[in-house]
Design a protein around this motif. Structure first.
Motif: not given
Lengths: 117, 89
Positions: B61-62, B68, B49, A66-67, B64-65, B45, A69-70
């Motif tokens: 993380f979802e 973003a 994290v 996941h990271e 965070a995404l 973000i 991707l971010v």
């Protein structure tokens, strides 16, 4: 060993994030202020995300992606938004610390002089 | 080691968020405020994290995404509005 690496990455990431925002708050005109968030903050958040990827990949539940991707998304979009912000600032003709360029660039040798055009 | 480092990191990122809010309130021009908002979402973000590492949960993380993605779209839309006076032409 791994713990120390994680601690270093997290501290460096948080410090760079803070320095980026310090630049945003302290620098004197918009074009210099643009430097802090676009470079230091991106590096800081990237470092934090790498630390998180290592942390979750070494817990024995497989590799955590996941990271990545971010990180990829942030690293692609940060320059684009900085470019757009600079374009908007130039469009609004914000005051700059740098001296304004000459209205007409001096003619190079061999070029037609401005009077002839 | 991590239990010592993570509170320090939280403090630093929270201070960064406070500085961004200051620039958002003071900022003399519109691009300054947009830049402060842009930095705010990147710092959010970072906070998410850190919270994920602290709680040992991969759920964040979802979020965070999504932040973003939406933050980038918002910044681009505001800049387009300043540049063209319209977002979708």
């Amino acid at each position: 060993m791994l713990d120390n690496l994680l601690a270093f990455l997290i501290l460096a990431g948080a410090a760079f994030t803070f320095i980026g925002s310090l630049g945003l708050a302290r620098l004197r005109d918009f074009y210099t202020r643009l430097h802090g968030p676009t470079k230091a903050t991106t590096l800081g958040v990237g470092s934090l995300l790498v630390a998180s990827a290592i942390h979750f990949s070494t817990r024995g539940e497989g590799i955590s992606l996941h990271e990545v991707l971010v990180t990829l998304f942030l690293f692609i979009t940060a320059p684009v938004s900085a470019h757009l912000l600079a374009k908007a600032a130039l469009h609004l003709r914000l005051a700059s610390l740098a001296p304004a360029p000459e209205e007409e660039a001096p003619a190079r040798q061999g070029d037609a002089s401005p009077e002839e055009r | 080691m991590l239990s010592v480092v993570i509170p320090i990191a939280f403090t630093l990122v929270a201070l960064a968020v406070a500085l961004n809010f200051w620039r958002l309130l003071v900022g003399p021009s519109l691009p300054d405020r947009i830049l402060a908002l842009d930095t705010l979402y990147v710092n959010t973000i970072a906070l998410l994290v850190l919270l994920g590492i602290h709680l040992g949960s991969a759920l964040y993380f979802e979020a965070a995404l999504l932040i973003a993605l939406m933050g980038f779209v918002g910044t681009v839309a505001l800049c387009k509005y300043l540049l063209r006076g319209d977002i979708i032409e």
